[in-house]
Write a protein that holds these residues in place. Structure first.
Motif, PDB file in Angstrom:
ATOM      1  N   UNK A   8       0.844  -1.194   0.000  1.00  0.00           N
ATOM      2  CA  UNK A   8       0.000   0.000   0.000  1.00  0.00           C
ATOM      3  C   UNK A   8       0.879   1.244   0.000  1.00  0.00           C
ATOM      4  N   UNK A   9       0.474   2.211  -0.803  1.00  0.00           N
ATOM      5  CA  UNK A   9       1.256   3.447  -0.858  1.00  0.00           C
ATOM      6  C   UNK A   9       0.734   4.444   0.165  1.00  0.00           C
ATOM      7  N   UNK A  10       1.625   4.962   0.970  1.00  0.00           N
ATOM      8  CA  UNK A  10       1.243   5.871   2.054  1.00  0.00           C
ATOM      9  C   UNK A  10       1.981   7.202   1.896  1.00  0.00           C
ATOM     10  N   UNK A  11       1.237   8.290   2.002  1.00  0.00           N
ATOM     11  CA  UNK A  11       1.855   9.618   1.995  1.00  0.00           C
ATOM     12  C   UNK A  11       1.482  10.324   3.289  1.00  0.00           C
ATOM     13  N   UNK A  70      -0.121   8.700  -6.827  1.00  0.00           N
ATOM     14  CA  UNK A  70      -1.406   8.108  -6.451  1.00  0.00           C
ATOM     15  C   UNK A  70      -1.165   7.240  -5.216  1.00  0.00           C
ATOM     16  N   UNK A  71      -1.936   7.474  -4.161  1.00  0.00           N
ATOM     17  CA  UNK A  71      -1.693   6.758  -2.907  1.00  0.00           C
ATOM     18  C   UNK A  71      -2.953   6.083  -2.381  1.00  0.00           C
ATOM     19  N   UNK A  72      -2.731   5.044  -1.580  1.00  0.00           N
ATOM     20  CA  UNK A  72      -3.856   4.379  -0.925  1.00  0.00           C
ATOM     21  C   UNK A  72      -4.256   5.124   0.344  1.00  0.00           C
ATOM     22  N   UNK A  97      -6.499  -0.861   9.769  1.00  0.00           N
ATOM     23  CA  UNK A  97      -6.798  -0.439   8.403  1.00  0.00           C
ATOM     24  C   UNK A  97      -6.141  -1.388   7.396  1.00  0.00           C
ATOM     25  N   UNK A  98      -4.885  -1.758   7.664  1.00  0.00           N
ATOM     26  CA  UNK A  98      -4.169  -2.668   6.755  1.00  0.00           C
ATOM     27  C   UNK A  98      -4.822  -4.042   6.721  1.00  0.00           C
TER      28      UNK A  98
END
Lengths: 179, 237
Positions: A5-8, A51-53, A163-164
């Motif tokens: 998952x991409x996290x910012x 683009x992030x999750x 959440x994950x």
């Protein structure tokens, strides 16, 4: 591992305390990075948001740049989270809200001796301060709220792992604090 | 013979003249509330204790218990309304918990925890309400007032001083100090007053007491609002 998952993350009108508390998950970070990949965040110093999750935002909105960053996060993050008191209700910066902005600027830049030679800064590169400091949910839709000043490392960890795991993150009474 | 009513499916005994909330609390059943205090006459203003009595909404702090009435309290619908009311209280004033001396001892905060509030949902009013620091021993921070009127009732009914009042109507309702100057210093308010100790939030604060008990070791860091109410009722005996 694929499909991370991409996290910012970002700090707007905040003190970085929530990010520090995030770092306080300590060795659990090693577990976390098995599941997530960091995009734009002060932790990686990546400046451009992809683009992030998941987007985690600390701090409220005190100037035009904060609003721009928040809107960009909303556009590019599937799930957007208000992290900490300032993001949720304006927090400490919002305590200026009862005082008109012009009075504050006059007091700081004109009333006090020795700063900026008695001029209110007006460089086009400086983001304009907002009339009032606002919480994030007053400007964009926020999916989850993680209160605390800062939220404890355990609260952040519980929130992220829930959440994950694909569950609705709910903080129990021992993790739900506003102070 | 003791009379009873049904609260969420189980019987609660009551004596004639008792309200639903009084009987429920006595039986160890918690209904969220802010303006109710066991030592004062009900005010019925915060509406957090709203229940459904035989299908119709009523404030359980003002509604007298009657035999056989069916009362619903712990329902998703009522708790959602209680949460919305609590959120409205948060946006109407300036409730910044991290910088409030009452944090951890605040019943509004503890009630919000109880209801699982993570945010105030509505747009904040950010009202401008100046402090009154005129009194040598007490500070009044009106930013946190929820108009529960407990200080008004305590000062008027127990201290016989009538130091506080609620003025204005509707959105303009606000707490005032009953002195010519409007300042607390010009009243006979003192530390021995009941009114000095009933504020459920952080309006009436004792000076020079700040952070004697650190955040994390305070009342609601150790117990929930439900447990607190139980203790408070126990102490009365």
């Amino acid at each position: 591992m694929d499909n991370k998952l991409k996290v910012a993350t970002a700090t707007l009108a905040g003190c970085f305390g929530c990010h520090m508390s995030f770092l306080d998950i300590d060795e659990r970070f090693f577990e976390l990075v098995k599941h997530v990949e960091f995009d734009r965040t002060p932790l990686t110093d990546i400046k451009v948001l992809g683009e992030c999750d998941l987007g985690l935002i600390e701090g409220g909105l005190c100037n035009s740049e904060n609003v721009e960053v928040l809107r960009q996060f909303r556009r590019q993050c599937r799930i957007l989270v208000s992290v900490g008191a300032c993001a949720i209700n304006g927090g400490l910066p919002a305590q200026r809200n009862p005082i008109p902005l012009s009075v504050i600027l006059d007091e700081i830049y004109l009333g006090e001796a020795g700063i900026a030679h008695g001029l209110i800064p007006n460089d086009p590169e400086l983001p304009l301060p907002l009339d009032k400091v606002h919480p994030l949910h007053e400007v964009v839709k926020i999916d989850y709220f993680l209160p605390g000043c800062p939220p404890s490392a355990d609260a952040i960890w519980t929130f992220l792992t829930e959440l994950l795991a694909g569950r609705e993150p709910v903080l129990g009474t021992e993790l739900l604090h506003y102070d | 013979m003791t009379e009873t009513f049904r609260l969420d499916g189980t019987d609660v005994p009551f004596e004639a003249g008792e309200t639903i909330l009084q009987a429920a609390l006595k039986a160890g059943r918690f209904i969220p509330h802010l303006c109710h205090h066991p030592e004062f006459r009900p005010h019925g203003s915060c509406k957090l204790c709203t229940v459904k009595v035989d299908g119709r909404q009523a404030a359980s702090c003002t509604r007298l218990a009657t035999s056989g009435m069916k009362v619903e309290s712990e329902t998703e619908e009522l708790n959602a309304e209680r949460l919305a009311l609590t959120q409205m209280l948060f946006v109407e004033g300036n409730h910044f918990c991290p910088s409030c001396e009452k944090s951890g001892d605040c019943q509004l905060q503890a009630t919000a925890y109880h209801l699982g509030m993570t945010n105030a949902h509505y747009d904040h009013f950010f009202p401008n309400r100046p402090l009154d620091a005129s009194h040598p021993d007490f500070l009044l921070d009106f930013n946190r007032c929820i108009l529960c009127s407990l200080c008004v009732r305590a000062s008027r009914d127990i201290d016989n001083k009538n130091v506080f009042g609620l003025a204005g109507r509707g959105m303009a309702s606000h707490l005032i100090v009953n002195s010519k100057s409007g300042k607390l210093v010009d009243t006979d308010f003192s530390v021995s007053d009941k009114a000095a100790h009933v504020c459920p939030v952080g309006v009436i604060l004792r000076k020079r007491q700040g952070f004697f008990i650190p955040i994390g070791s305070r009342t609601f860091d150790k117990k929930t609002i439900k447990e607190y109410v139980d203790t408070r009722l126990g102490e009365e005996d």
